[in-house]
Enzyme design. Structure first.
Site, PDB file in Angstrom:
ATOM      1  CG  HIS A 181      45.378   4.648  24.681  1.00  0.00           C
ATOM      2  ND1 HIS A 181      45.041   5.913  25.118  1.00  0.00           N
ATOM      3  CD2 HIS A 181      45.884   4.799  23.426  1.00  0.00           C
ATOM      4  CE1 HIS A 181      45.353   6.790  24.175  1.00  0.00           C
ATOM      5  NE2 HIS A 181      45.863   6.149  23.146  1.00  0.00           N
ATOM      6  CG  ASP A 251      41.170   7.518  19.475  1.00  0.00           C
ATOM      7  OD1 ASP A 251      42.278   7.384  18.944  1.00  0.00           O
ATOM      8  OD2 ASP A 251      41.014   7.996  20.621  1.00  0.00           O
TER       9      ASP A 251
END
EC number: 3.2.1.52
Length: 347
Positions: A181, A251
């Site tokens: 992230h 993702d």
């Protein structure tokens, strides 16, 4: 109108007119929900029904609802144990661990399906190497055989409740310290050293896994691109060697681990060309619009057929679910798991 290849999110607890128009874009295919989209069981059920009513076939509605620290909806939902908690129970008693995993998968899926949600991005198939903080207790175990065993039972429970499973993060996120992230992790192991991480995915494919999400991780000895943008990982290894015929979800393209692939449209094109069937664009509605406008190729009919499998199957509503003995037993058992080091269970 067929399902498009983009999954995006919405801002609040009900749809705005602008969001309705955006979700009717021909390249939209699904919506991922977050905690901000939840106020109550009734509100969530209405929101999902509203999303489903926009189009035929209906848009997919998904959520990250693994249990433990990754559970988007709380109030009114059972507090689910982390995957690592199930692994601890397995170490104490294999049969107990398997039954708890099956029960957790069923309860997670049954409660979400009662609200109309099609599927959760679960289970996590990464190994607990003790390195990755972002994975941590989201992983069942350090032993790939145990991960495959528990994930199989978890998926079995999900399927019994009318929901397909999505395993993540192929070929394994547990061997890097960085959080994708926030950064682009690089795993320097050779392919033969990654085989133990791949094993749970291989086993779950044989058991009928419907979806897989690749990692935003570069495996530098194998390919220069992150796995989710890599034809090597998605076609050569996942499709050909492992024989996976289900859906590949990227993702989130908003993560730092995806920034190396260019702007949002470039990221989406790269992921789809590498082998993804659907790409996720979260928390950036303008970027989602730009991605959908930029994708000028018609959706792949094979991808459309794969995505159709992810629609949730018929399930009872909240009232019927909570009146059932199966729900009561699972709810009490899994809630009690948080308070007991070794949960006794009749199996």
């Amino acid at each position: 109108m067929s399902l498009g290849p983009v999954m995006l999110d919405v801002e609040g607890i009900c749809l705005t007119e602008a969001e309705r128009r955006l979700l009717c874009h021909p390249r939209a295919g699904g919506v991922i929900l977050f905690t901000r989209n939840f106020e109550s069981l009734e509100q969530l059920t209405e929101l999902v029904a509203d999303i489903h009513a926009l189009r035929t076939p209906r848009l997919l509605v998904a959520v990250d609802h693994e249990g433990g620290r990754v559970q988007r909806f709380r109030e009114g939902f059972t507090r689910l144990p982390s995957a690592a908690r199930l692994g601890t129970q397995y170490d104490a008693h294999h049969g107990r661990g398997r039954e708890l995993a099956r029960m957790a998968g069923w309860l997670m899926a049954a409660e979400l399906r009662a609200a109309g949600v099609d599927f959760s991005f679960a289970p996590v198939l990464d190994l607990s190497h003790g390195i990755s903080g972002v994975i941590g207790d989201r992983a069942f175990h350090r032993d790939p055989e145990v991960v495959a065993d528990l994930a199989h039972h978890f998926m079995s429970g999900m399927q019994h409740a009318g929901m397909e499973a999505v395993g993540k993060h192929f070929p394994g996120h547990g061997g890097v310290r960085e959080d994708s992230h926030l950064a682009l992790p690089v795993d320097s192991r050779h392919l033969n050293e990654l085989e133990s991480d791949i094993l749970p995915f291989e086993r779950m494919i044989r058991y009928g896994l419907a979806g897989i999400m690749p990692a935003h991780v570069v495996y530098a000895q194998c390919d220069r691109h992150p796995a989710g943008f890599s034809p090597y990982w998605l076609n050569q290894i996942l499709r050909r060697r492992l024989g996976f015929g289900g859906v590949i979800f990227s993702d989130d393209l908003s993560m730092a681990g995806a920034e190396c692939m260019g702007d949002y449209p470039d990221r989406a094109r790269a992921a789809l060309r590498a082998g993804c069937d659907m790409v996720l664009v979260c928390n950036h509605p303008d970027a989602a619009r730009r991605v959908m406008d930029a994708l000028d190729e018609d959706p792949d009919p094979v991808s459309i057929a794969r995505l159709a499998r992810m629609h949730g199957r018929r399930s009872p509503g909240w009232e019927a679910l909570r009146a059932s003995e199966a729900w009561r037993r699972a709810h009490e058992t899994l809630e009690g798991l948080h308070d007991s080091p070794l949960m006794e269970l009749d199996v």
